[in-house]
Scaffold this motif. Structure first.
Motif, PDB file in Angstrom:
ATOM      1  N   LYS A   2       0.835  -1.183   0.000  1.00 42.96           N
ATOM      2  CA  LYS A   2       0.000   0.000   0.000  1.00 42.96           C
ATOM      3  C   LYS A   2       0.879   1.245   0.000  1.00 42.96           C
ATOM      4  N   SER A   3       0.244   2.359  -0.309  1.00 43.25           N
ATOM      5  CA  SER A   3       1.001   3.608  -0.378  1.00 43.25           C
ATOM      6  C   SER A   3       1.634   3.953   0.964  1.00 43.25           C
ATOM      7  N   GLY A   4       0.898   3.671   2.069  1.00 47.75           N
ATOM      8  CA  GLY A   4       1.460   3.935   3.393  1.00 47.75           C
ATOM      9  C   GLY A   4       2.660   3.057   3.691  1.00 47.75           C
ATOM     10  N   ASP A   5       2.603   1.779   3.250  1.00 46.22           N
ATOM     11  CA  ASP A   5       3.731   0.878   3.458  1.00 46.22           C
ATOM     12  C   ASP A   5       4.936   1.319   2.644  1.00 46.22           C
ATOM     13  N   VAL A   6       4.679   1.770   1.408  1.00 42.95           N
ATOM     14  CA  VAL A   6       5.773   2.245   0.563  1.00 42.95           C
ATOM     15  C   VAL A   6       6.443   3.462   1.183  1.00 42.95           C
ATOM     16  N   LEU A   7       5.618   4.373   1.710  1.00 42.44           N
ATOM     17  CA  LEU A   7       6.177   5.573   2.345  1.00 42.44           C
ATOM     18  C   LEU A   7       7.004   5.205   3.565  1.00 42.44           C
ATOM     19  N   SER A   8       6.498   4.264   4.368  1.00 46.59           N
ATOM     20  CA  SER A   8       7.251   3.821   5.546  1.00 46.59           C
ATOM     21  C   SER A   8       8.564   3.183   5.136  1.00 46.59           C
ATOM     22  N   LEU A   9       8.525   2.366   4.074  1.00 43.95           N
ATOM     23  CA  LEU A   9       9.741   1.718   3.601  1.00 43.95           C
ATOM     24  C   LEU A   9      10.760   2.738   3.116  1.00 43.95           C
ATOM     25  N   VAL A  10      10.293   3.752   2.403  1.00 43.53           N
ATOM     26  CA  VAL A  10      11.196   4.787   1.908  1.00 43.53           C
ATOM     27  C   VAL A  10      11.831   5.555   3.066  1.00 43.53           C
ATOM     28  N   VAL A  11      11.009   5.884   4.066  1.00 47.24           N
ATOM     29  CA  VAL A  11      11.528   6.613   5.229  1.00 47.24           C
ATOM     30  C   VAL A  11      12.560   5.775   5.973  1.00 47.24           C
ATOM     31  N   LEU A  12      12.286   4.473   6.141  1.00 48.44           N
ATOM     32  CA  LEU A  12      13.233   3.590   6.817  1.00 48.44           C
ATOM     33  C   LEU A  12      14.540   3.474   6.044  1.00 48.44           C
ATOM     34  N   LEU A  13      14.440   3.316   4.728  1.00 44.10           N
ATOM     35  CA  LEU A  13      15.651   3.219   3.906  1.00 44.10           C
ATOM     36  C   LEU A  13      16.446   4.519   3.958  1.00 44.10           C
ATOM     37  N   LEU A  14      15.734   5.641   3.927  1.00 45.26           N
ATOM     38  CA  LEU A  14      16.424   6.926   4.014  1.00 45.26           C
ATOM     39  C   LEU A  14      17.112   7.091   5.363  1.00 45.26           C
ATOM     40  N   GLY A  15      16.408   6.694   6.434  1.00 40.78           N
ATOM     41  CA  GLY A  15      17.024   6.764   7.759  1.00 40.78           C
ATOM     42  C   GLY A  15      18.239   5.867   7.872  1.00 40.78           C
ATOM     43  N   ALA A  16      18.143   4.643   7.320  1.00 43.59           N
ATOM     44  CA  ALA A  16      19.280   3.723   7.355  1.00 43.59           C
ATOM     45  C   ALA A  16      20.455   4.295   6.572  1.00 43.59           C
ATOM     46  N   PHE A  17      20.161   4.925   5.442  1.00 42.08           N
ATOM     47  CA  PHE A  17      21.229   5.534   4.633  1.00 42.08           C
ATOM     48  C   PHE A  17      21.927   6.646   5.399  1.00 42.08           C
ATOM     49  N   ILE A  18      21.137   7.493   6.067  1.00 47.54           N
ATOM     50  CA  ILE A  18      21.720   8.611   6.820  1.00 47.54           C
ATOM     51  C   ILE A  18      22.585   8.102   7.967  1.00 47.54           C
TER      52      ILE A  18
END
Length: 275
Positions: free
Chosen positions: A9-25
């Motif tokens: 779902k769109s909410g899951d995709v957004l959560s995944l993107v935020v998690l990946l961005l946080g992991a990258f940072i």
């Protein structure tokens, strides 16, 4: 035939993107530190693009920083403090979770109050007590000030409350006393919380610079962080060598956390659940 799993779902995709961005940072600085540690000491990171990788920085950092003795001291102090905290936290946490006595809630509030008091504010009375006990410049000065911790007591108290009382009652019917119940029933079931406390305490003691800096002056009592601080003063402008020393000091606790991360997550998740 069973239908394939629905798309995210769109909410899951957004959560995944935020998690990946946080992991990258979070991981980017660690990657830069690790990459820099392989660069030649007289050059920059551009040399890595020319395949000029080298482990020479690790050899020089290990020898110049005298990390062998520092590793031994930090390991000894971290294991001793962790063992003390597990024992004291298990006993106090079980008493606050299960025993009924006058003043239990007040005592719990006192334990929680210790969590908001910085250790630095207590350094003078602790120093005077250690000096009175002739413990300055000894391993006791590195171990005893943090042998008991309010966080560990609260963590295990919360976890013990998630364990059904019926298990203790069954053990009591079989003739077990309180200590036997704690040792044979509660602690095996509280392994995730114990691993969580072990990781928090061990990593905290491994990364501690304040106690060795204030309570010791003998070179043979140097810990990893104190050795790293002295190494930084000696090689301030040699970034590849500095990053190699930082990696040497960081890798052990990273490996330890990766080994116990599953139990760590379970312990943190369960401490907020009550019967």
């Amino acid at each position: 035939m069973s239908k394939p799993n629905p798309s995210l779902k769109s909410g899951d995709v957004l959560s995944l993107v935020v998690l990946l961005l946080g992991a990258f940072i979070v991981l980017l600085p660690l990657f830069v530190v690790f990459l820099t540690s392989f660069a030649p000491t007289v050059a920059s990171l551009e040399n890595l693009s020319k395949n000029k990788w080298s482990l020479a920085n690790y050899r020089v950092a290990w020898q110049q920083g005298k990390f062998l003795l520092a590793f031994a001291n930090s390991t000894l102090v971290a294991i001793a403090v962790t063992a003390f905290q597990i024992v004291t936290s298990a006993l106090a946490g079980y008493a606050l979770a299960r025993l009924k006595f006058r003043g239990r809630q007040a005592l719990l509030l006192v334990v929680l109050a210790t969590l908001v008091i910085p250790f630095q504010l207590l350094v003078i009375p602790i120093f005077l007590i250690l000096k009175w006990g002739h413990l300055i410049n000894t391993y006791g000065a590195l171990i005893l000030p943090t042998a008991v911790n309010g966080f560990g007591i609260f963590l295990l108290r919360q976890y013990f409350q998630t364990i059904p009382v019926e298990l203790e009652e069954a053990a009591a019917v079989d003739g077990a006393n309180r200590l036997q119940i704690l040792w044979r029933v509660m602690l095996p079931l509280a392994r995730p919380a114990l691993v969580t406390l072990f990781l928090f305490t061990f990593i905290g003691e491994w990364n501690d610079l304040f106690k060795p800096l204030v309570f010791t002056t003998r070179p043979e009592l140097r810990t990893v962080q104190l050795a790293l601080a002295e190494f930084q003063e000696q090689f301030t402008n040699n970034w590849p060598l500095m990053m190699a020393a930082v990696t040497i000091a960081t890798v052990p606790v990273m490996v330890l956390f990766l080994i116990g991360q599953r139990q760590f997550i379970q312990g943190i998740a369960a401490t907020g659940i009550k019967n």
